[in-house]
Design an enzyme around this catalytic site. Sequence first.
Site, short mmCIF file in Angstrom:
data_model
loop_
_atom_site.label_atom_id
_atom_site.label_comp_id
_atom_site.label_asym_id
_atom_site.label_seq_id
_atom_site.Cartn_x
_atom_site.Cartn_y
_atom_site.Cartn_z
N HIS A 105 -39.19 -28.90 69.41
CA HIS A 105 -39.02 -29.38 68.03
C HIS A 105 -38.87 -28.21 67.07
CE1 HIS A 105 -43.19 -28.26 67.01
NE2 HIS A 105 -43.54 -28.80 68.16
N CYS A 109 -46.10 -27.23 73.07
CA CYS A 109 -44.70 -27.54 72.78
C CYS A 109 -43.86 -26.27 72.72
CB CYS A 109 -44.60 -28.28 71.45
SG CYS A 109 -45.19 -29.99 71.50
#
Length: 207
Positions: free
Chosen positions: A169, A182
């Site tokens: 992201h 992440c």
Amino acid sequence: MRGRPKLGIWISLGAASLLLVTLAAKAFVPRHVQQASPAGRMIPAVSTERIRFSDGDQQQLRIGDGSTRVIRSLLRVPDHMQFGEFAWNDHGVPPGRIWLRIDLSRQILSVFRGEDEIATSVILYGQDETPTPIGNFPIRGLEKNHRSNTYDAMMPYTLWLTSDGIAIHGSNVRQGLATHGCIGVPQDFAQRLFGIVKRGDLVTVVR
């Protein structure tokens, strides 16, 4: 999210992201990632030419399950890439399936269309307590404007990789930051990536 700084990152020649295993066992010159502005910025190609490999000089790139993929061409990038920088150039690249390779040891994500690299970016990844998993992960879903309930943080242009919340992201990619597992990429890069991938596309993570 803040964590231990990720320092001393090196990027290989050409893809600025690849640990290449060549049939001729050729060496590639490493490049160092330097600190930069936290704002994402696309860097121009060094030249209009790509690094191309002939049929007799094919390059093999190792992926997350231990197998390899043949690479036909790589991007030319400057000698140094900074935190927050990325390169994107798909000019002249034929149609093909999109797939992503993340090299944690080099702190780099590469985007391929078929056998040609079309983009590369410096990334953030999981801190020691919450490491980014290694392996092959088909994209499970896409979400343009996700907010993390756990960390009360925006995760724009999210590409879900695992059922327990690991994703690629948009992030503030700068030195000294890490994630809770992440993969963080500059937001401009994340937006471009979001526009070309689809559910089921391969993301492979290596160290």
